[in-house]
Design an enzyme around this catalytic site. Structure first.
Site, PDB file in Angstrom:
ATOM      1  N   ASN A   1       0.882  -1.169   0.000  1.00  0.00           N
ATOM      2  CA  ASN A   1       0.000   0.000   0.000  1.00  0.00           C
ATOM      3  C   ASN A   1       0.917   1.216   0.000  1.00  0.00           C
ATOM      4  O   ASN A   1       1.639   1.461   0.960  1.00  0.00           O
ATOM      5  CB  ASN A   1      -0.908   0.004   1.231  1.00  0.00           C
ATOM      6  CG  ASN A   1      -1.833   1.214   1.270  1.00  0.00           C
ATOM      7  OD1 ASN A   1      -1.430   2.339   1.006  1.00  0.00           O
ATOM      8  ND2 ASN A   1      -3.093   0.978   1.635  1.00  0.00           N
TER       9      ASN A   1
ATOM     10  N   HIS B   1       2.421   2.260   5.256  1.00  0.00           N
ATOM     11  CA  HIS B   1       2.528   0.804   5.191  1.00  0.00           C
ATOM     12  C   HIS B   1       3.944   0.436   4.768  1.00  0.00           C
ATOM     13  O   HIS B   1       4.657   1.251   4.180  1.00  0.00           O
ATOM     14  CB  HIS B   1       1.563   0.227   4.157  1.00  0.00           C
ATOM     15  CG  HIS B   1       0.119   0.390   4.486  1.00  0.00           C
ATOM     16  ND1 HIS B   1      -0.701  -0.673   4.827  1.00  0.00           N
ATOM     17  CD2 HIS B   1      -0.672   1.491   4.492  1.00  0.00           C
ATOM     18  CE1 HIS B   1      -1.924  -0.225   5.035  1.00  0.00           C
ATOM     19  NE2 HIS B   1      -1.940   1.080   4.840  1.00  0.00           N
TER      20      HIS B   1
ATOM     21  N   GLU C   1      -3.881   1.731  -2.996  1.00  0.00           N
ATOM     22  CA  GLU C   1      -3.956   3.186  -2.769  1.00  0.00           C
ATOM     23  C   GLU C   1      -3.071   3.957  -3.745  1.00  0.00           C
ATOM     24  O   GLU C   1      -2.173   4.700  -3.337  1.00  0.00           O
ATOM     25  CB  GLU C   1      -3.622   3.545  -1.312  1.00  0.00           C
ATOM     26  CG  GLU C   1      -4.834   3.495  -0.403  1.00  0.00           C
ATOM     27  CD  GLU C   1      -4.703   4.373   0.831  1.00  0.00           C
ATOM     28  OE1 GLU C   1      -5.289   5.477   0.843  1.00  0.00           O
ATOM     29  OE2 GLU C   1      -4.021   3.942   1.787  1.00  0.00           O
TER      30      GLU C   1
ATOM     31  N   ASP D   1      -4.237  -4.806   1.084  1.00  0.00           N
ATOM     32  CA  ASP D   1      -4.547  -4.170   2.362  1.00  0.00           C
ATOM     33  C   ASP D   1      -5.971  -4.570   2.713  1.00  0.00           C
ATOM     34  O   ASP D   1      -6.926  -4.065   2.134  1.00  0.00           O
ATOM     35  CB  ASP D   1      -4.412  -2.649   2.212  1.00  0.00           C
ATOM     36  CG  ASP D   1      -4.785  -1.903   3.478  1.00  0.00           C
ATOM     37  OD1 ASP D   1      -5.176  -2.565   4.468  1.00  0.00           O
ATOM     38  OD2 ASP D   1      -4.702  -0.660   3.480  1.00  0.00           O
TER      39      ASP D   1
ATOM     40  N   TYR E   1      -7.950  -3.889  -2.279  1.00  0.00           N
ATOM     41  CA  TYR E   1      -7.937  -2.846  -1.244  1.00  0.00           C
ATOM     42  C   TYR E   1      -9.301  -2.851  -0.562  1.00  0.00           C
ATOM     43  O   TYR E   1     -10.265  -2.310  -1.072  1.00  0.00           O
ATOM     44  CB  TYR E   1      -7.625  -1.484  -1.863  1.00  0.00           C
ATOM     45  CG  TYR E   1      -7.549  -0.345  -0.866  1.00  0.00           C
ATOM     46  CD1 TYR E   1      -7.049  -0.540   0.408  1.00  0.00           C
ATOM     47  CD2 TYR E   1      -7.978   0.930  -1.215  1.00  0.00           C
ATOM     48  CE1 TYR E   1      -6.977   0.491   1.320  1.00  0.00           C
ATOM     49  CE2 TYR E   1      -7.911   1.978  -0.307  1.00  0.00           C
ATOM     50  CZ  TYR E   1      -7.403   1.753   0.954  1.00  0.00           C
ATOM     51  OH  TYR E   1      -7.336   2.793   1.861  1.00  0.00           O
TER      52      TYR E   1
END
Length: 256
Positions: A7, A246, A35, A148, A108
Site C-alpha cells: 500500500n 505501510h 492506494e 490491504d 484494497y
C-alpha cells in the site's frame, strides 16, 4: 517467484520517495499495489510500467482516492478490472491478472475508521466478497490475493490489541470474517503460517511515535490457495526506507 504487496498511500508520493528504485533492488516478478490515489492521466509512464513491467490498474472515479494495480515481468494472459459492483468499482478496489494456472489479485478492502457509514460499507463489501472467495477457492486455480485488508486478525497482529477491541480493523465481526475465510474456506495466511510467533506489522499510525516505537498493525496479507501456499519459502517486511504508512510485504514462492 517473488511477489510484493505494498500500500503506497499515493503512487506519486511513493515514487518521489524512491519506491521505483526499491522495486529495482527487490527484483520482484509481480508487484501488487494499493492506494494509487491517482487517475491514469495523473500517472507517468514510470508509474504505469515501472522498470518496463506490464501494468494493469483499477483507479477510482474520485481524484486522489483508492486505486489498485498489478505490475508483472510477464505479460498476463487475462486481466479483470473490478468485480461488477458499481458502488465499489467506482472506488477502484480490485484487479486480477492470470498467468497460466496462476491468478494474482490486488485488493484494497474498504476502511471503516472514518465513519459509521464507511464501516457499514466495509461490512457490505465483506458480505459480497465472501462468495467470491469461495468461488475462487473452488476454481482449481492457484490463486493469491495480495492487499490491504484493513483487518488485524489475531491479538498477535496488533500491538495495542486491548485498546482497539472496539475500533474498526479489529472488531469481532471483522476478525470472525477473516477466520471464516481461513478456517472454513481454506485460504492460507502466508505470513502467519511461515512465522506463527512473529507479529509482522505492516502499518503504523502517523500519530505519536507509532512507527518509531513499532506500535503497528498487520493488515496487509498474502492469502493463497493451499497448493500455492505450500510453495511459499520465506517472507519479509521492508522497513529500511519509509515510502508510506505501510511497509511492503515480500514473499518468495518456489512456483511453478
Amino acid at each position: 517467484m517473488r511477489i510484493i504487496s505494498a500500500n503506497v498511500n499515493g503512487i506519486r508520493s511513493a515514487t518521489s520517495k524512491g519506491f521505483i528504485d526499491y522495486l529495482a533492488l527487490a527484483q520482484a516478478d509481480i508487484v501488487c499495489v494499493q492506494e494509487l490515489k491517482a487517475q491514469e492521466a495523473d500517472m507517468t509512464e514510470e508509474m504505469k510500467h515501472p522498470l518496463g513491467m506490464h501494468g494493469a490498474w483499477h483507479t477510482a472515479l474520485k481524484r486522489g482516492y483508492s486505486g489498485v494495480a498489478i505490475y508483472s515481468k510477464q505479460q498476463p494472459d487475462a486481466i479483470q478490472i473490478g468485480l461488477g459492483w458499481e458502488d465499489f468499482d467506482q472506488e477502484g478496489r480490485y484487479v486480477r491478472a492470470d498467468f497460466g494456472q496462476l491468478t494474482v489479485i490486488s485488493l484494497y478492502m474498504p476502511s471503516g475508521s472514518s465513519s459509521e457509514e464507511r464501516q457499514q460499507a466495509k461490512f457490505c463489501f465483506m458480505d459480497k466478497f465472501l462468495p467470491i472467495m469461495r468461488d475462487l477457492q473452488t476454481s482449481q486455480r492457484d490463486i493469491l490475493i495480495c492487499g490491504d485488508w484493513n483487518i488485524a486478525h489475531q491479538n498477535i497482529d496488533i500491538k495495542n490489541w486491548r485498546g482497539n477491541l472496539k475500533n474498526s480493523g479489529f472488531l469481532p465481526e471483522e476478525r470472525q470474517w477473516l477466520s471464516q475465510v481461513i478456517n472454513e474456506l481454506g485460504w492460507v495466511d502466508i505470513w502467519r503460517t511461515l512465522y506463527p510467533e512473529i507479529p509482522g506489522y505492516t502499518w503504523w499510525s502517523n500519530r505519536g511515535q507509532a512507527y518509531a516505537k513499532d506500535v503497528g498493525w498487520r493488515i496487509d496479507y498474502h492469502l493463497a490457495t493451499p497448493n500455492l501456499a505450500a510453495c511459499a519459502q520465506q517472507a519479509s517486511i521492508y522497513k529500511d526506507v519509509k515510502y508510506s504508512d505501510h511497509a511492503p510485504l515480500i514473499v518468495d514462492y518456489a512456483y511453478p
